[in-house]
Design an enzyme around this catalytic site. Structure first.
Site, PDB file in Angstrom:
ATOM      1  N   LYS A  69     -54.205 117.812 100.557  1.00 24.22           N
ATOM      2  CA  LYS A  69     -54.562 118.825  99.563  1.00 24.22           C
ATOM      3  C   LYS A  69     -54.814 120.163 100.258  1.00 24.22           C
ATOM      4  O   LYS A  69     -55.397 120.207 101.341  1.00 24.22           O
ATOM      5  CB  LYS A  69     -55.808 118.360  98.805  1.00 24.22           C
ATOM      6  CG  LYS A  69     -56.223 119.210  97.624  1.00 24.22           C
ATOM      7  CD  LYS A  69     -57.444 118.599  96.939  1.00 24.22           C
ATOM      8  CE  LYS A  69     -57.874 119.368  95.711  1.00 24.22           C
ATOM      9  NZ  LYS A  69     -59.038 118.734  95.038  1.00 24.22           N
ATOM     10  N   SER A 155     -58.568 118.296  90.189  1.00 29.83           N
ATOM     11  CA  SER A 155     -57.853 119.414  90.772  1.00 29.83           C
ATOM     12  C   SER A 155     -56.783 118.987  91.779  1.00 29.83           C
ATOM     13  O   SER A 155     -55.954 119.802  92.191  1.00 29.83           O
ATOM     14  CB  SER A 155     -58.854 120.337  91.488  1.00 29.83           C
ATOM     15  OG  SER A 155     -59.504 119.665  92.574  1.00 29.83           O
ATOM     16  N   SER A 179     -61.830 114.925  90.502  1.00 30.44           N
ATOM     17  CA  SER A 179     -60.579 115.526  90.960  1.00 30.44           C
ATOM     18  C   SER A 179     -59.631 114.576  91.665  1.00 30.44           C
ATOM     19  O   SER A 179     -58.465 114.911  91.889  1.00 30.44           O
ATOM     20  CB  SER A 179     -60.867 116.721  91.876  1.00 30.44           C
ATOM     21  OG  SER A 179     -61.342 117.812  91.130  1.00 30.44           O
TER      22      SER A 179
END
Length: 451
Positions: A69, A155, A179
């Site tokens: 990420k 996210s 997330s």
């Protein structure tokens, strides 16, 4: 579903394939339309060089593809957190501890994945870099109608799509209010939120220092166990009892409110399948969950703690932020210090009440999210869709964020049938019950897959 990491490593050791061939396959997927907007940066050289290292097949990850990420420091790369504000910042001087642990275990890094800007949303929209469409790992097809793409969840949006499509075997991400688990549920894969203290958060751009958790998504539970062992630096004991030996509960308060038909159907079918397989499941009120709303009425941790980090950047570059993200961060400016201090103590007292209520149960079962992923067009950037965006965001975050507030741990497993939109079943508990949840999930997974 495509082969998981453990099966692929076994095939490599048996001489049926080799890391370089697998790397090329993963790169083909990563560069395909299935992963459109899933990656901020693809690094073929890094992946292929790792796959060719002598002795790589003897390592736990065997040079197989792992995505990172855009929240984590990787030496030599800029950590931009899905923003344009940080895109020109200098590259990281060293790996984040989580990245370093994966690298030491033989991870082949395929690239940095796209995300909600600064990790502040459960929807997964990114107006700067584009938004990847959800992919259903169970059927290896787009989630829902391919002509009407659906939100990936956030996210860790790109991380989930990278795993679901087969571009990566492990998607390293973060979970502050869901997330990891939200995008895992909406893409038909496994997402595990470990107890926050299990894995170092250093080298990950913060959203909430109180709630942030470093964890990962995979295609199967056994891969999740392996990923957690590497990230936490500890072994997970093997399960020693059958499914009937676990005492499970279903929370009647909050978690099942507002379920759409798809989630309700999949969740009830899953509970029935588990009971048929011998699971002992008890309905419990767990009304303590209803205290979360009043406790967070002054704003919660994320706005206050993120505003402290972003204050100077916002003063200079507010016009470069996603307006929806900026709006949520700026709410933190309105929280007085005494309200923040009161929230800290109120949370501590609430955790004690919850831990008391959960005594005697090995895990609580809930829908990961009460709704399936809506179409991207419903929540696309634009003020005329802001109300719908924030409505969807609140629903997606509601269930998983309760476990972050609890400082607990949770795992989401796909529980939908082929032809249905992806739905996640979440098993959760208070802090330090990680091993029990992982052992239980190994038993739940084949039952959910059969039904």
């Amino acid at each position: 579903m495509k082969a998981d990491l453990i099966a692929t490593r076994q095939a490599i050791l048996a001489g049926q394939t080799h890391p370089q061939a697998v790397a090329h396959t993963c790169l083909t997927v990563a560069q395909s339309t299935a992963c459109l907007h899933a990656f901020r940066q693809i690094t073929p050289e890094s992946l292929l060089q790792t796959a060719e290292l002598p002795g790589i097949t003897g390592q736990a990850l065997a040079g197989l593809a792992v995505s990172v990420k855009d929240l984590f420091d990787v030496q030599g790369q800029t950590t931009a957190a899905g923003s344009v504000v940080l895109q020109d910042h200098p590259p990281a001087k060293q790996d984040a501890p989580a990245v370093a642990r994966l690298r030491a275990a033989g991870a082949g890094f395929i690239g940095r994945t796209n995300m909600t800007e600064f990790a502040f949303s459960g929807v997964g929209i990114n107006p700067h870099l584009g938004t990847p469409a959800a992919w259903d790992a169970l059927t290896d097809h787009p989630a829902g109608d391919a002509s009407a793409p659906r939100i990936p969840g956030g996210s860790s949006s790109g991380a989930a799509v990278s795993v679901a499509t087969g571009a990566a075997f492990i998607g390293l991400g973060s979970d502050t209010g869901g997330s990891i688990r939200i995008p895992a549920a909406l893409n038909g894969i496994v997402g595990f939120k470990n107890t926050a203290r299990r894995v170092p958060t250093q080298g990950a751009l913060p959203l909430s220092s109180t709630l942030d958790t470093v964890c990962a998504m995979t295609r199967t539970v056994r891969d999740t166990v392996l990923a957690h062992e590497i990230l936490s630096g500890r072994k997970v004991p093997q399960a020693r009892k059958p499914l009937s030996g676990y005492r499970l509960a279903v929370a009647q308060s909050l978690m099942q409110d507002g379920m759409d038909n798809g989630v309700s159907r999949a969740f009830e079918r899953s509970l029935q399948a588990l009971r048929t397989a011998g699971a002992h499941i008890q309905d419990i009120p767990l009304t303590e969950l209803l205290d979360i709303g009043p406790m967070m009425a002054t704003g919660g941790f994320s706005p206050a703690e993120s505003f402290a980090w972003h204050r100077d950047l916002l003063a200079k570059h507010a016009d470069q932020y996603d307006p929806r993200v900026a709006q949520r961060i700026q709410r933190g400016a309105q929280m007085p210090a005494h309200d923040y201090i009161h929230l800290l103590s109120a949370r501590t007292r609430w955790i004690t009440r919850m831990e008391t209520a959960l005594q005697g149960y090995d895990a609580i079962l809930s829908p990961t999210t009460p709704i399936t992923g809506p179409g991207l067009s419903q929540v696309a950037p634009g003020p005329e869709r802001d109300a719908e965006f924030f409505r969807v965001n609140a629903l997606l975050l509601r269930n998983p964020s309760a476990i972050n507030t609890l400082d607990g741990c949770a795992i989401t497993l796909p529980c939908h049938a082929p032809g249905e939109l992806p739905v996640g079943l979440m098993a959760w508990h208070a802090a330090m019950h990680d091993d029990t949840l992982l052992q239980l999930a190994l038993l739940l997974e084949p039952i959910l897959q059969r039904h």
